[in-house]
Design a protein around this motif. Structure first.
Motif, PDB file in Angstrom:
ATOM      1  N   SER A   1      -6.250  -9.042  -1.779  1.00  0.00           N
ATOM      2  CA  SER A   1      -5.886 -10.232  -2.546  1.00  0.00           C
ATOM      3  C   SER A   1      -4.741 -10.034  -3.531  1.00  0.00           C
ATOM      4  N   GLY A   2      -4.423  -8.775  -3.860  1.00  0.00           N
ATOM      5  CA  GLY A   2      -3.337  -8.597  -4.817  1.00  0.00           C
ATOM      6  C   GLY A   2      -3.140  -7.171  -5.274  1.00  0.00           C
ATOM      7  N   LEU A   3      -2.457  -7.066  -6.418  1.00  0.00           N
ATOM      8  CA  LEU A   3      -2.035  -5.778  -6.952  1.00  0.00           C
ATOM      9  C   LEU A   3      -2.594  -5.531  -8.344  1.00  0.00           C
ATOM     10  N   ASP A   4      -2.928  -4.278  -8.613  1.00  0.00           N
ATOM     11  CA  ASP A   4      -3.182  -3.840  -9.975  1.00  0.00           C
ATOM     12  C   ASP A   4      -1.908  -3.142 -10.410  1.00  0.00           C
ATOM     13  N   LEU A   5      -1.393  -3.563 -11.554  1.00  0.00           N
ATOM     14  CA  LEU A   5      -0.111  -3.067 -12.022  1.00  0.00           C
ATOM     15  C   LEU A   5      -0.232  -2.437 -13.396  1.00  0.00           C
ATOM     16  N   GLU A   6       0.698  -1.540 -13.683  1.00  0.00           N
ATOM     17  CA  GLU A   6       0.850  -0.989 -15.016  1.00  0.00           C
ATOM     18  C   GLU A   6       2.227  -1.426 -15.505  1.00  0.00           C
ATOM     19  N   VAL A   7       2.226  -2.303 -16.497  1.00  0.00           N
ATOM     20  CA  VAL A   7       3.475  -2.818 -17.053  1.00  0.00           C
ATOM     21  C   VAL A   7       3.915  -1.865 -18.153  1.00  0.00           C
ATOM     22  N   PRO A   8       5.131  -1.297 -18.036  1.00  0.00           N
ATOM     23  CA  PRO A   8       5.589  -0.333 -19.045  1.00  0.00           C
ATOM     24  C   PRO A   8       5.616  -0.948 -20.443  1.00  0.00           C
TER      25      PRO A   8
ATOM     26  N   ARG B   1       0.838  -1.211   0.000  1.00  0.00           N
ATOM     27  CA  ARG B   1       0.000   0.000   0.000  1.00  0.00           C
ATOM     28  C   ARG B   1       0.864   1.250   0.000  1.00  0.00           C
ATOM     29  N   ARG B   2       1.946   1.214   0.758  1.00  0.00           N
ATOM     30  CA  ARG B   2       2.855   2.370   0.819  1.00  0.00           C
ATOM     31  C   ARG B   2       3.627   2.553  -0.483  1.00  0.00           C
TER      32      ARG B   2
ATOM     33  N   THR C   1      -0.568   0.364  -9.235  1.00  0.00           N
ATOM     34  CA  THR C   1      -1.607   1.378  -9.374  1.00  0.00           C
ATOM     35  C   THR C   1      -2.664   1.258  -8.279  1.00  0.00           C
ATOM     36  N   ALA C   2      -2.839   0.054  -7.736  1.00  0.00           N
ATOM     37  CA  ALA C   2      -3.811  -0.149  -6.655  1.00  0.00           C
ATOM     38  C   ALA C   2      -3.476  -1.444  -5.921  1.00  0.00           C
ATOM     39  N   VAL C   3      -3.919  -1.513  -4.663  1.00  0.00           N
ATOM     40  CA  VAL C   3      -3.672  -2.688  -3.819  1.00  0.00           C
ATOM     41  C   VAL C   3      -4.945  -2.995  -3.048  1.00  0.00           C
TER      42      VAL C   3
END
Length: 177
Positions: free
Chosen positions: A122-129, A95-96, A117-119
């Motif tokens: 259950s997991g993470l939302d990611l932005e893959v470059p 989160r941090r 981008t968000a947590v």
């Protein structure tokens, strides 16, 4: 360090640390010549300032001096915040790190470098470059897919709108406090 000493140290120091709205991340006792080093690592959502570490060090020193938890041998007390490259192991660590670039080793093999981008629980939302001029892609990764992860240090990162909004939100929270 014996489990008993670790538990005693944690029981003794956790109330001091919690009273300052900090999280106790780690307690470590290591030999250093004829002395030992007691390292207390603390963190918070807002980060930890040097003055806060110094004040906590004075308080912890008093409490430790009044107890026998460290025994009679001399030791050096260090109160610090985690380094920028510390492992992400707890939900609060992720989160941090929202908005930061991470490198994750996946259980299935392979490595993933992406921006959080968000947590949620259950997991993470990611932005893959994107590679070679392609646009970034969104990806969802559950915590049980991640073997280990760390924040990647970025130099000369171009700030985007989300960063500016995040910084404004932090400034607003500081003004309210």
């Amino acid at each position: 360090m014996s489990t008993t000493q670790s538990e005693r140290l944690r029981g003794l120091l956790e109330p001091l640390i919690a009273a300052r709205d900090l999280d106790l991340e780690e307690i470590e006792v290591t030999p250093a010549g004829k002395r030992r080093v007691l390292r207390i690592v603390v963190d918070s959502d807002e980060g930890v300032q040097l003055d806060e570490c110094a004040a906590l060090s004075r308080e912890a020193s008093e409490v430790l001096d009044d107890s026998d938890v460290m025994g009679g041998a001399p030791y050096t007390l260090e109160v610090t915040s985690p380094g920028a490259d510390r492992p992400l192991t707890e939900l609060r660590h992720y989160r941090r790190a929202v908005g930061r670039l991470i490198k994750a080793q996946l259980h299935e093999g392979g490595e993933l470098v992406a921006r959080i981008t968000a947590v949620d629980e259950s997991g993470l939302d990611l932005e893959v470059p994107g590679v070679k001029g392609r646009k970034p892609t969104a990806r969802r990764v559950s915590f049980d897919e991640i073997a280990k992860a760390r924040v990647e240090l970025e130099f000369n990162r171009k700030a985007d709108k989300r960063d500016a909004q995040h910084d404004e939100k932090i400034d607003e929270n500081k003004e309210e406090a």
